[in-house]
Design an enzyme around this catalytic site. Sequence first.
Site, PDB file in Angstrom:
ATOM      1  N   LYS A   1       0.870  -1.165   0.000  1.00 18.37           N
ATOM      2  CA  LYS A   1       0.000   0.000   0.000  1.00 18.37           C
ATOM      3  C   LYS A   1       0.918   1.229   0.000  1.00 18.37           C
ATOM      4  CE  LYS A   1      -2.561   3.426   1.818  1.00 18.37           C
ATOM      5  NZ  LYS A   1      -2.004   4.702   2.290  1.00 18.37           N
TER       6      LYS A   1
ATOM      7  N   GLY B   1       4.441   3.730  10.615  1.00 20.51           N
ATOM      8  CA  GLY B   1       3.670   4.964  10.560  1.00 20.51           C
ATOM      9  C   GLY B   1       3.234   5.418  11.933  1.00 20.51           C
TER      10      GLY B   1
ATOM     11  N   GLY C   1      -2.882   5.414  13.041  1.00 19.68           N
ATOM     12  CA  GLY C   1      -3.113   4.608  11.852  1.00 19.68           C
ATOM     13  C   GLY C   1      -2.727   3.161  12.057  1.00 19.68           C
TER      14      GLY C   1
ATOM     15  N   GLU D   1       5.294  -0.705  13.305  1.00 19.58           N
ATOM     16  CA  GLU D   1       6.150   0.257  14.001  1.00 19.58           C
ATOM     17  C   GLU D   1       5.370   1.556  14.073  1.00 19.58           C
ATOM     18  OE1 GLU D   1       9.980   2.957  12.988  1.00 19.58           O
ATOM     19  OE2 GLU D   1      10.158   0.844  12.419  1.00 19.58           O
TER      20      GLU D   1
ATOM     21  N   CYS E   1      12.396   7.930  12.892  1.00 19.37           N
ATOM     22  CA  CYS E   1      11.662   7.232  13.948  1.00 19.37           C
ATOM     23  C   CYS E   1      12.516   7.039  15.189  1.00 19.37           C
ATOM     24  CB  CYS E   1      11.140   5.886  13.445  1.00 19.37           C
ATOM     25  SG  CYS E   1      12.402   4.857  12.673  1.00 19.37           S
TER      26      CYS E   1
ATOM     27  N   GLU F   1       5.455  11.261  21.577  1.00 19.79           N
ATOM     28  CA  GLU F   1       6.273  11.677  20.444  1.00 19.79           C
ATOM     29  C   GLU F   1       5.670  12.901  19.755  1.00 19.79           C
ATOM     30  OE1 GLU F   1       8.087   9.822  16.282  1.00 19.79           O
ATOM     31  OE2 GLU F   1       6.301   8.934  17.181  1.00 19.79           O
TER      32      GLU F   1
END
Length: 510
Positions: free
Chosen positions: A166, A221, A225, A245, A282, A375
């Site tokens: 995707k 992401g 989500g 993740e 990340c 975050e």
Amino acid sequence: MAAAPVWSVDPRTGKQREQVAREATAEEVDRAVRGAHAARAALADRTARAALLRTAADLLDEAGEHVIEAADAETALGPVRLTGELARTTAQLRAFAEVVEEGAFLDVRIDHADADRTPPWPDLRRWKVPLGVVAVYSASNFPLAFSVPGGDTASALAAGCPVVVKAHPDHPATSELCASVLRRAAVEVGLPEDVVSLVHGFEAGVELVRHPLVSAAGFTGSVRGGRALFDAAAARPTPIPFHGELGSLNPVVITEAAAAERAEQIGAGLAGSMTLGEGQFCTKPGFVLAPAGEPGDRLVKSLTAAVSETEPGVMLDHRMRDAFVAGVRERAALPGVDAPITPGAGGEHTVSAGFLTLDAELLTADGDHDLLLEECFGPVTVVARYGSPAEITSVLSRLPGNLTATLQLAEEEADGTAPGAADLLAELTPLAGRVLVNGWPTGVAVAPAQHHGGPYPATTSTSTSVGATAIERWLRPVSYQSTPAALLPPELRDDNPLDLPRRVDGRPEN
């Protein structure tokens, strides 16, 4: 109703560049998954899999100029950064080709029948087989290494699993280009091109994780989500593994002795790490425990000087930019929070780096400051000034799971004789999948011993998405008991015709 168009957008201006595709309908997702499912048998040949991975790497290198140009136009990450990312991507593909050829990932174990045991053992032969079609959800911040040709795709193909990717909406043209390269590589080595397929659109992503022929999923992401897809994967009539993740604070603890020894060096290193790639890694160090008092003051002064020299930059898209600006504004407005360098909007399309400070005591109990323990994606970090080791322990006890945790020690603490260093390392270990000493977490080596994962919400499983063992996510063990030799797969036969590493009756061979 016609499917919505998919546009490539320039983050430097916010303007549409070109229409790349259309969002996939449910029927198109079904067709992609069924095509991938039909390609499983062709991927059973390990020689063909290794050839596919190497050919894909070669073709990506050949198309490198066009790939980097497309990725830069859609992400503003710059040719230098993207050249390095492409090299990492092709290295991953070639590394997994070596993993496939070596064969240890099959984890072959043979225990011969033993009637003298109590109770007796039957003949048992165990190995690992591919799960089936894997859904891969591309990352925004790595348009190559964690997207269409990235580690999830490479490791899944290495395991023998066809992939339906995707695409991320921030780089659809790059995704289309890379998918075409992978599909061409498949054809060149005699495999069906449907070993890799690409779909676009939010609804397509939901349809994908729910499809009955999808056997596992990999995601990089946001927490929001990723959690929605994780829940959808678990709610299926047949739940599937979802390796997501999602988000990470990546705490750093700086001891008083370390700050006294090299405050200026640590401040400069922290600035470089938290602003790298506009703070969109990340593994960005987003939360720091630093000492109060004079050594900590010098560290903050060094951090201030280094961050103030950072030029405003462009984030991956305007939605992320707006979220960053709003996020730092909300955090900076909390009582007791100061901003030596105010992060936020650097211009109409850019952001400026900065950091926030407060007394660690404000974070030792539930309250209004909990937002600082979440975050904030972008070039900002939070520096909490502690007054005692007890405050460090109290704050660490409230942190969520992370990809990394870093400990900055003085030389006298690193030799293991000074009290406290081992205790701090032990406190950080439950919080993260990778614990660093006297380094910075941005930069994840693609090495066999690497672990890129961590306790929730860093990831939804205990696996890694980087390194050779990432292949384990797409495999399941099967044991054959008392099976005639003629019916066994070649990998499990006594004569070992494929010359695989294995354990036989508890002893390693090869």
